[in-house]
Scaffold this active site. Sequence first.
Site, PDB file in Angstrom:
ATOM      1  N   LEU A 134       0.872  -1.168   0.000  1.00 23.70           N
ATOM      2  CA  LEU A 134       0.000   0.000   0.000  1.00 23.70           C
ATOM      3  C   LEU A 134       0.911   1.220   0.000  1.00 23.70           C
ATOM      4  O   LEU A 134       1.894   1.266   0.743  1.00 23.70           O
ATOM      5  CB  LEU A 134      -0.880   0.028   1.254  1.00 23.70           C
ATOM      6  CG  LEU A 134      -2.088  -0.904   1.296  1.00 23.70           C
ATOM      7  CD1 LEU A 134      -2.682  -0.935   2.702  1.00 23.70           C
ATOM      8  CD2 LEU A 134      -3.147  -0.488   0.292  1.00 23.70           C
ATOM      9  N   ASP A 135       0.596   2.237  -0.820  1.00 22.46           N
ATOM     10  CA  ASP A 135       1.470   3.404  -0.855  1.00 22.46           C
ATOM     11  C   ASP A 135       1.349   4.196   0.451  1.00 22.46           C
ATOM     12  O   ASP A 135       0.462   3.968   1.273  1.00 22.46           O
ATOM     13  CB  ASP A 135       1.188   4.273  -2.081  1.00 22.46           C
ATOM     14  CG  ASP A 135      -0.201   4.885  -2.080  1.00 22.46           C
ATOM     15  OD1 ASP A 135      -0.557   5.551  -1.096  1.00 22.46           O
ATOM     16  OD2 ASP A 135      -0.924   4.719  -3.083  1.00 22.46           O
ATOM     17  N   LYS A 136       2.259   5.133   0.644  1.00 22.25           N
ATOM     18  CA  LYS A 136       2.378   5.851   1.913  1.00 22.25           C
ATOM     19  C   LYS A 136       1.094   6.573   2.294  1.00 22.25           C
ATOM     20  O   LYS A 136       0.726   6.637   3.481  1.00 22.25           O
ATOM     21  CB  LYS A 136       3.540   6.846   1.839  1.00 22.25           C
ATOM     22  CG  LYS A 136       3.862   7.519   3.160  1.00 22.25           C
ATOM     23  CD  LYS A 136       5.119   8.377   3.043  1.00 22.25           C
ATOM     24  CE  LYS A 136       5.505   8.983   4.384  1.00 22.25           C
ATOM     25  NZ  LYS A 136       6.760   9.779   4.307  1.00 22.25           N
TER      26      LYS A 136
ATOM     27  N   SER B  70      -1.952   5.727   1.530  1.00 23.69           N
ATOM     28  CA  SER B  70      -3.093   4.822   1.644  1.00 23.69           C
ATOM     29  C   SER B  70      -3.043   4.069   2.962  1.00 23.69           C
ATOM     30  O   SER B  70      -2.016   3.999   3.629  1.00 23.69           O
ATOM     31  CB  SER B  70      -3.108   3.831   0.476  1.00 23.69           C
ATOM     32  OG  SER B  70      -3.223   4.509  -0.758  1.00 23.69           O
TER      33      SER B  70
END
Length: 239
Positions: free
Chosen positions: A102-104, A106
């Site tokens: 998951l990106d930062k 999210s």
Amino acid sequence: MSDSIRLNKYISSSGFCSRRKADEWIAAGKVLVNGIPADMGMQVTDEDEIVINGKRILCEEPFKLVAFYKPKGYTCTSHRGDESGIFKNFDLDADLKYVGRLDKDSEGLLLLTNDGNLGNAIARARNRHEKEYVVTVNRPVTEEFLERMEKGVRIYDANKEKWVVTRPCKVVKQSEDTFSIVLTQGLNRQIRRMCEQLQYRVVKLQRIRVMNIELGDMKPGAIRQVTDMELSKLKRKIQ
């Protein structure tokens, strides 16, 4: 394990990395078997000592699969020196590997395991396993927006260095500015980029399900073991 198996399978079964990555370590001469650089395709048993970059690999390590609520503002990285990394800030075992980052910006459900084969089977794009998200955007969600998201949006795939149309997916309006979306692929920052192409900006993105495993009422930062029932159903889905 009394019978001999291929070295790359032994390493993968330990949860250290995938078979493909194990082959890369072997080819680079960084895998030692009983103190001697390993050969590609060699067979090993429990009686052999396998070491990668100074770390001994044990195939009998207990299996682990945990569900973690990754809060917004933390990165999915295996680099333990990253001050914003999940391993730096939360009580996650060092032998765990995340399954589908998951990106930062999210948040939500992140699975972690020490079983390389299981992790690869869950994450592999061609298996089309479902991942569900709840997304809040910066302006009202229209029927046109929902339809275009469902049919597929043309975005640039940096890995393939070309424009692609995302796979058709299920999108349901939740409120004036929020919708749920079920993806069966995992392009980098896919939902954000789909929305951007339709002139929407993501305000909040939360993953609530990976296949049959759900976030439920977990709180940010919470960690739990995946139940036997969840694991059994998961394994049936990836066979």
